[in-house]
Design a protein around this motif. Structure first.
Motif, PDB file in Angstrom:
ATOM      1  N   PRO A   1       0.807  -1.226   0.000  1.00  0.00           N
ATOM      2  CA  PRO A   1       0.000   0.000   0.000  1.00  0.00           C
ATOM      3  C   PRO A   1       0.839   1.276   0.000  1.00  0.00           C
ATOM      4  O   PRO A   1       0.480   2.263  -0.644  1.00  0.00           O
ATOM      5  CB  PRO A   1      -0.823  -0.137   1.292  1.00  0.00           C
ATOM      6  N   ALA A   2       1.960   1.278   0.724  1.00  0.00           N
ATOM      7  CA  ALA A   2       2.824   2.465   0.738  1.00  0.00           C
ATOM      8  C   ALA A   2       3.408   2.711  -0.648  1.00  0.00           C
ATOM      9  O   ALA A   2       3.505   3.860  -1.102  1.00  0.00           O
ATOM     10  CB  ALA A   2       3.948   2.295   1.755  1.00  0.00           C
ATOM     11  N   ASN A   3       3.773   1.640  -1.326  1.00  0.00           N
ATOM     12  CA  ASN A   3       4.302   1.771  -2.689  1.00  0.00           C
ATOM     13  C   ASN A   3       3.249   2.324  -3.636  1.00  0.00           C
ATOM     14  O   ASN A   3       3.540   3.181  -4.482  1.00  0.00           O
ATOM     15  CB  ASN A   3       4.786   0.407  -3.187  1.00  0.00           C
ATOM     16  N   GLN A   4       2.024   1.876  -3.486  1.00  0.00           N
ATOM     17  CA  GLN A   4       0.940   2.379  -4.329  1.00  0.00           C
ATOM     18  C   GLN A   4       0.660   3.854  -4.033  1.00  0.00           C
ATOM     19  O   GLN A   4       0.391   4.640  -4.936  1.00  0.00           O
ATOM     20  CB  GLN A   4      -0.331   1.551  -4.090  1.00  0.00           C
ATOM     21  N   GLU A   5       0.726   4.221  -2.778  1.00  0.00           N
ATOM     22  CA  GLU A   5       0.498   5.608  -2.397  1.00  0.00           C
ATOM     23  C   GLU A   5       1.579   6.515  -2.986  1.00  0.00           C
ATOM     24  O   GLU A   5       1.299   7.614  -3.462  1.00  0.00           O
ATOM     25  CB  GLU A   5       0.496   5.735  -0.881  1.00  0.00           C
ATOM     26  N   LYS A   6       2.808   6.060  -2.962  1.00  0.00           N
ATOM     27  CA  LYS A   6       3.913   6.848  -3.504  1.00  0.00           C
ATOM     28  C   LYS A   6       3.765   7.059  -5.002  1.00  0.00           C
ATOM     29  O   LYS A   6       3.967   8.169  -5.508  1.00  0.00           O
ATOM     30  CB  LYS A   6       5.239   6.153  -3.211  1.00  0.00           C
ATOM     31  N   GLY A   7       3.428   6.013  -5.723  1.00  0.00           N
ATOM     32  CA  GLY A   7       3.299   6.117  -7.171  1.00  0.00           C
ATOM     33  C   GLY A   7       4.599   6.579  -7.801  1.00  0.00           C
ATOM     34  O   GLY A   7       5.667   6.032  -7.527  1.00  0.00           O
ATOM     35  N   SER A   8       4.531   7.624  -8.613  1.00  0.00           N
ATOM     36  CA  SER A   8       5.717   8.165  -9.290  1.00  0.00           C
ATOM     37  C   SER A   8       6.201   9.458  -8.640  1.00  0.00           C
ATOM     38  O   SER A   8       6.978  10.207  -9.233  1.00  0.00           O
ATOM     39  CB  SER A   8       5.392   8.416 -10.771  1.00  0.00           C
ATOM     40  N   ALA A   9       5.757   9.718  -7.427  1.00  0.00           N
ATOM     41  CA  ALA A   9       6.069  10.993  -6.782  1.00  0.00           C
ATOM     42  C   ALA A   9       7.541  11.118  -6.428  1.00  0.00           C
ATOM     43  O   ALA A   9       8.196  10.144  -6.040  1.00  0.00           O
ATOM     44  CB  ALA A   9       5.224  11.154  -5.525  1.00  0.00           C
ATOM     45  N   SER A  10       8.039  12.334  -6.539  1.00  0.00           N
ATOM     46  CA  SER A  10       9.392  12.647  -6.090  1.00  0.00           C
ATOM     47  C   SER A  10       9.341  12.975  -4.607  1.00  0.00           C
ATOM     48  O   SER A  10       8.269  12.997  -3.988  1.00  0.00           O
ATOM     49  CB  SER A  10       9.946  13.840  -6.867  1.00  0.00           C
ATOM     50  N   ALA A  11      10.496  13.278  -4.032  1.00  0.00           N
ATOM     51  CA  ALA A  11      10.559  13.630  -2.610  1.00  0.00           C
ATOM     52  C   ALA A  11       9.796  14.907  -2.296  1.00  0.00           C
ATOM     53  O   ALA A  11       9.457  15.165  -1.137  1.00  0.00           O
ATOM     54  CB  ALA A  11      12.019  13.772  -2.176  1.00  0.00           C
ATOM     55  N   ALA A  12       9.511  15.712  -3.313  1.00  0.00           N
ATOM     56  CA  ALA A  12       8.745  16.940  -3.089  1.00  0.00           C
ATOM     57  C   ALA A  12       7.307  16.647  -2.700  1.00  0.00           C
ATOM     58  O   ALA A  12       6.644  17.490  -2.077  1.00  0.00           O
ATOM     59  CB  ALA A  12       8.783  17.813  -4.342  1.00  0.00           C
ATOM     60  N   TYR A  13       6.820  15.459  -3.050  1.00  0.00           N
ATOM     61  CA  TYR A  13       5.399  15.149  -2.840  1.00  0.00           C
ATOM     62  C   TYR A  13       5.157  13.909  -1.988  1.00  0.00           C
ATOM     63  O   TYR A  13       4.023  13.665  -1.571  1.00  0.00           O
ATOM     64  CB  TYR A  13       4.712  14.968  -4.194  1.00  0.00           C
ATOM     65  N   TRP A  14       6.207  13.124  -1.730  1.00  0.00           N
ATOM     66  CA  TRP A  14       6.004  11.912  -0.926  1.00  0.00           C
ATOM     67  C   TRP A  14       7.294  11.559  -0.205  1.00  0.00           C
ATOM     68  O   TRP A  14       8.384  11.554  -0.792  1.00  0.00           O
ATOM     69  CB  TRP A  14       5.584  10.737  -1.795  1.00  0.00           C
ATOM     70  N   LEU A  15       7.147  11.239   1.080  1.00  0.00           N
ATOM     71  CA  LEU A  15       8.238  10.715   1.888  1.00  0.00           C
ATOM     72  C   LEU A  15       7.683   9.574   2.735  1.00  0.00           C
ATOM     73  O   LEU A  15       6.486   9.540   3.046  1.00  0.00           O
ATOM     74  CB  LEU A  15       8.809  11.795   2.807  1.00  0.00           C
ATOM     75  N   PRO A  16       8.511   8.626   3.129  1.00  0.00           N
ATOM     76  CA  PRO A  16       8.025   7.522   3.967  1.00  0.00           C
ATOM     77  C   PRO A  16       7.409   8.024   5.267  1.00  0.00           C
ATOM     78  O   PRO A  16       7.896   8.994   5.858  1.00  0.00           O
ATOM     79  CB  PRO A  16       9.296   6.711   4.245  1.00  0.00           C
ATOM     80  N   THR A  17       6.346   7.372   5.697  1.00  0.00           N
ATOM     81  CA  THR A  17       5.757   7.741   6.987  1.00  0.00           C
ATOM     82  C   THR A  17       6.697   7.391   8.135  1.00  0.00           C
ATOM     83  O   THR A  17       6.610   7.995   9.208  1.00  0.00           O
ATOM     84  CB  THR A  17       4.407   7.024   7.196  1.00  0.00           C
ATOM     85  N   ASN A  18       7.584   6.441   7.907  1.00  0.00           N
ATOM     86  CA  ASN A  18       8.602   6.092   8.900  1.00  0.00           C
ATOM     87  C   ASN A  18       9.696   7.150   8.852  1.00  0.00           C
ATOM     88  O   ASN A  18      10.608   7.097   8.027  1.00  0.00           O
ATOM     89  CB  ASN A  18       9.179   4.705   8.591  1.00  0.00           C
ATOM     90  N   SER A  19       9.608   8.141   9.748  1.00  0.00           N
ATOM     91  CA  SER A  19      10.531   9.277   9.706  1.00  0.00           C
ATOM     92  C   SER A  19      11.987   8.855   9.905  1.00  0.00           C
ATOM     93  O   SER A  19      12.897   9.537   9.432  1.00  0.00           O
ATOM     94  CB  SER A  19      10.138  10.307  10.765  1.00  0.00           C
ATOM     95  N   GLU A  20      12.215   7.737  10.587  1.00  0.00           N
ATOM     96  CA  GLU A  20      13.581   7.284  10.834  1.00  0.00           C
ATOM     97  C   GLU A  20      14.272   6.823   9.553  1.00  0.00           C
ATOM     98  O   GLU A  20      15.497   6.713   9.518  1.00  0.00           O
ATOM     99  CB  GLU A  20      13.586   6.152  11.858  1.00  0.00           C
ATOM    100  N   TYR A  21      13.498   6.550   8.517  1.00  0.00           N
ATOM    101  CA  TYR A  21      14.098   6.078   7.265  1.00  0.00           C
ATOM    102  C   TYR A  21      14.258   7.201   6.231  1.00  0.00           C
ATOM    103  O   TYR A  21      14.841   7.000   5.184  1.00  0.00           O
ATOM    104  CB  TYR A  21      13.255   4.943   6.662  1.00  0.00           C
ATOM    105  N   ARG A  22      13.756   8.379   6.509  1.00  0.00           N
ATOM    106  CA  ARG A  22      13.725   9.426   5.494  1.00  0.00           C
ATOM    107  C   ARG A  22      15.114   9.851   5.020  1.00  0.00           C
ATOM    108  O   ARG A  22      15.313  10.114   3.829  1.00  0.00           O
ATOM    109  CB  ARG A  22      12.940  10.634   6.005  1.00  0.00           C
ATOM    110  N   CYS A  23      16.066   9.923   5.924  1.00  0.00           N
ATOM    111  CA  CYS A  23      17.423  10.307   5.517  1.00  0.00           C
ATOM    112  C   CYS A  23      18.004   9.278   4.550  1.00  0.00           C
ATOM    113  O   CYS A  23      18.583   9.634   3.520  1.00  0.00           O
ATOM    114  CB  CYS A  23      18.317  10.455   6.744  1.00  0.00           C
ATOM    115  N   ASP A  24      17.851   7.993   4.872  1.00  0.00           N
ATOM    116  CA  ASP A  24      18.345   6.937   3.986  1.00  0.00           C
ATOM    117  C   ASP A  24      17.609   6.954   2.648  1.00  0.00           C
ATOM    118  O   ASP A  24      18.203   6.738   1.589  1.00  0.00           O
ATOM    119  CB  ASP A  24      18.172   5.563   4.644  1.00  0.00           C
ATOM    120  N   TYR A  25      16.313   7.199   2.705  1.00  0.00           N
ATOM    121  CA  TYR A  25      15.494   7.223   1.492  1.00  0.00           C
ATOM    122  C   TYR A  25      15.940   8.329   0.541  1.00  0.00           C
ATOM    123  O   TYR A  25      16.187   8.098  -0.648  1.00  0.00           O
ATOM    124  CB  TYR A  25      14.031   7.417   1.876  1.00  0.00           C
TER     125      TYR A  25
END
Length: 245
Positions: free
Chosen positions: A184-208
């Protein structure tokens, strides 16, 4: 005849100068805190002034080297031109989806009849932080999906439209750009860049964000101004962030 006595609740009336001053100070503090939190997010100019988009470290340095293109176009995009799952670059005879599952899952069980085929395993999902039990099947396989961290359409818009098919196929199957993640998270992200989508798991955002920068650096892809600002806002909290190897 007894008279009825009516008791009215006493109300605080800030009529004195001290009370009025105190109330004004509280209101000013609330407004100031709210503005400080919200304005940098909604106003790029304020964000620049407050340092919202100032970051340091290896990932931030690599981001500064990427070309900005605010005139990106998705015209002509064709997902099939990236040939996802059509190659076997490591020569192990395995589908790239199974290679990613085998790499990212724990407690992996392979098919008895097909040595590469992952039948089940456990995913510590980087995007949501949840633990997902993967079981291959018509109604269960989609619980774990393979994400292109830099989405194929985003890659097309930021430079891949000018590549030949061989380079697109190499990109579409590059293990550095592939992660097993929550469906579901992958479907929510779709083709979005970091400007429009980031993981809800904030601890992973830097790695992402660092992985996106690493992939875009490897393939000389561009970023938009909004995308770069979103990445810098994340990297601000992790000044030692490295690019993925």
């Amino acid at each position: 005849m007894a008279r009825r006595t009516h008791f009215r609740p006493r109300r605080f009336r800030g009529t004195g100068p001290f009370e009025r001053l105190l109330m004004l100070l509280v209101i000013a503090a609330v407004v100031g805190i709210t503005a400080g939190l919200i304005l940098p997010k909604v106003s790029p100019t304020v964000g620049e002034i407050t340092g919202e988009y100032t970051a340091s470290g290896p990932a931030a340095d690599a981001l500064e080297q990427l070309t900005i293109d605010d005139q990106q176009s998705g015209a002509g995009y064709d997902r099939d031109s990236f040939g996802f799952r059509e190659t076997d670059d490591d020569g192990n005879g395995c589908d790239v989806r199974d290679d990613v599952l085998a790499r990212d899952l724990t407690n992996v069980i392979f098919s008895a009849s097909k040595r590469c085929r992952v039948e089940s395993g456990t995913l510590q999902d980087p995007y949501t932080g949840q633990t997902i039990d993967f079981v291959r099947g018509a109604g269960t396989s989609s619980a774990v999906q393979i994400d292109h961290v830099v989405a194929l359409e985003n890659a097309w818009q930021s430079g891949a439209r000018d590549w030949d098919r061989a380079k697109r196929v190499r990109f579409g199957n590059d293990m550095v750009n592939l992660l097993a993640v929550d469906g579901p998270a992958n479907q929510e992200k779709g083709s979005a860049s970091a400007a429009y989508w980031l993981p809800t798991n904030s601890e992973y955002r830097c790695d992402y964000v660092a992985r996106q920068i690493g992939v875009k650096t490897k393939y000389a892809l561009t970023v938009t101004t909004a995308e770069k600002r979103a990445m810098l806002a994340v990297l601000r909290s992790c000044p030692t962030q490295q690019l993925p190897q």
